[in-house]
Motif scaffolding. Sequence first.
Motif, PDB file in Angstrom:
ATOM      1  N   THR A  11     -16.151   0.114   4.328  1.00 12.39           N
ATOM      2  CA  THR A  11     -15.986  -0.576   3.047  1.00 12.39           C
ATOM      3  C   THR A  11     -17.305  -0.663   2.281  1.00 12.39           C
ATOM      4  O   THR A  11     -17.502  -1.575   1.474  1.00 12.39           O
ATOM      5  N   TRP A  65     -10.633   5.307  -2.197  1.00 10.59           N
ATOM      6  CA  TRP A  65     -10.270   3.992  -1.650  1.00 10.59           C
ATOM      7  C   TRP A  65      -8.754   3.853  -1.478  1.00 10.59           C
ATOM      8  O   TRP A  65      -8.271   3.298  -0.496  1.00 10.59           O
ATOM      9  N   LYS A  66      -8.022   4.391  -2.416  1.00 14.10           N
ATOM     10  CA  LYS A  66      -6.560   4.349  -2.330  1.00 14.10           C
ATOM     11  C   LYS A  66      -6.066   5.085  -1.086  1.00 14.10           C
ATOM     12  O   LYS A  66      -5.239   4.556  -0.315  1.00 14.10           O
ATOM     13  N   LYS A 101      -6.953   3.299   2.260  1.00 13.73           N
ATOM     14  CA  LYS A 101      -6.042   2.190   2.575  1.00 13.73           C
ATOM     15  C   LYS A 101      -4.672   2.717   3.011  1.00 13.73           C
ATOM     16  O   LYS A 101      -4.054   2.180   3.935  1.00 13.73           O
ATOM     17  N   VAL A 117      -4.424  -5.187   4.692  1.00 18.19           N
ATOM     18  CA  VAL A 117      -5.108  -4.044   4.068  1.00 18.19           C
ATOM     19  C   VAL A 117      -4.954  -4.078   2.553  1.00 18.19           C
ATOM     20  O   VAL A 117      -5.897  -3.806   1.812  1.00 18.19           O
ATOM     21  N   VAL A 133       0.841  -1.200   0.000  1.00 19.92           N
ATOM     22  CA  VAL A 133       0.000   0.000   0.000  1.00 19.92           C
ATOM     23  C   VAL A 133       0.871   1.242   0.000  1.00 19.92           C
ATOM     24  O   VAL A 133       0.552   2.242  -0.643  1.00 19.92           O
ATOM     25  N   THR A 141      -5.001   3.939   6.558  1.00 16.86           N
ATOM     26  CA  THR A 141      -5.131   2.794   7.462  1.00 16.86           C
ATOM     27  C   THR A 141      -3.770   2.181   7.758  1.00 16.86           C
ATOM     28  O   THR A 141      -3.419   1.932   8.922  1.00 16.86           O
TER      29      THR A 141
END
Length: 292
Positions: free
Chosen positions: A91, A101-102, A105, A150, A7, A108
């Motif tokens: 989600t 969304w990128k 993550k 993740v 990520v 996170t």
Amino acid sequence: MNKEKTVLSPEWSSRIRRYSLQSKSRIRGQHKGSHRSKYLGSSLEFSDFREYHPGDDVRQLDWNVLARTEKYFVKRFLDEQEMRVHILLDTTKSMAQEEKWKVAKQLTVALGSMVLNKDDHLSFSYVNNTTLPPFRKKGARFQKAFEQVVAKLEKPDTKGNFARNALTVIPKDLTVLIIISDGLEHLEEWQIFFKQLPKLAGDVRFLQLQTAEEMAPSYTGDVQLVDMETKEPLNVSMSQAVLTSYQQMRMAHQKQLETLCHQYGIAFLSIKVNDGIQHILFQQLTKAYWIR
């Protein structure tokens, strides 16, 4: 050989290790960690001196200071118990926009890595078909494993109401609870959810993710919009009046969401994902004193 998904780049991961999550909540847990709380305790890291009072532990008397000042002083130490941090990720389908969304993550992984790197306890969950958090570990050696958990998350497609179902996947007795969501659900659902959170953690934070297009749509003319949650189409003529009405409704929702957070003692921070992870982490989160 299958290459492991990532990520964050190695350079980013290395930079993030220099930061830590900040909290004014009293540290919970019985194990030692490397997170220093503002409370004084019995760890091995020296803080300062204070005059001796009857009932103090005589083992903490500093005889060198006594020899110099002819007064009794005891040593004080910083409490270094572990933090118990939980990250809850939305989600549902409204989070499926690619850039949103990128960044969700990336945040996170970044925040979770800061927790693990300080030898604190991290758990992570999202609303799905199980009530068990998909990750619950302690210590820096689990940073890579957490990133893999993740990284393997598919594009958001969870059906149902996030705020209504989130309580089933949050553990109890937390120091910090971080919620990453776009906050687009009905305010009534958020209020019911927020009302329960102070019972679960001493420090609750809501990190709202918004895209530039959500904040200021660039559509013009006759368009067909599709609800990401229900997939239902809606034909709209994007006149200036429609755009103005949308902005008024969006800003009203935003203001009421922030008000609800303040009402229940939840720290609120809204970010634009198009600003990029570097600006979000090292400008907005540091300025808000969430990390340092």
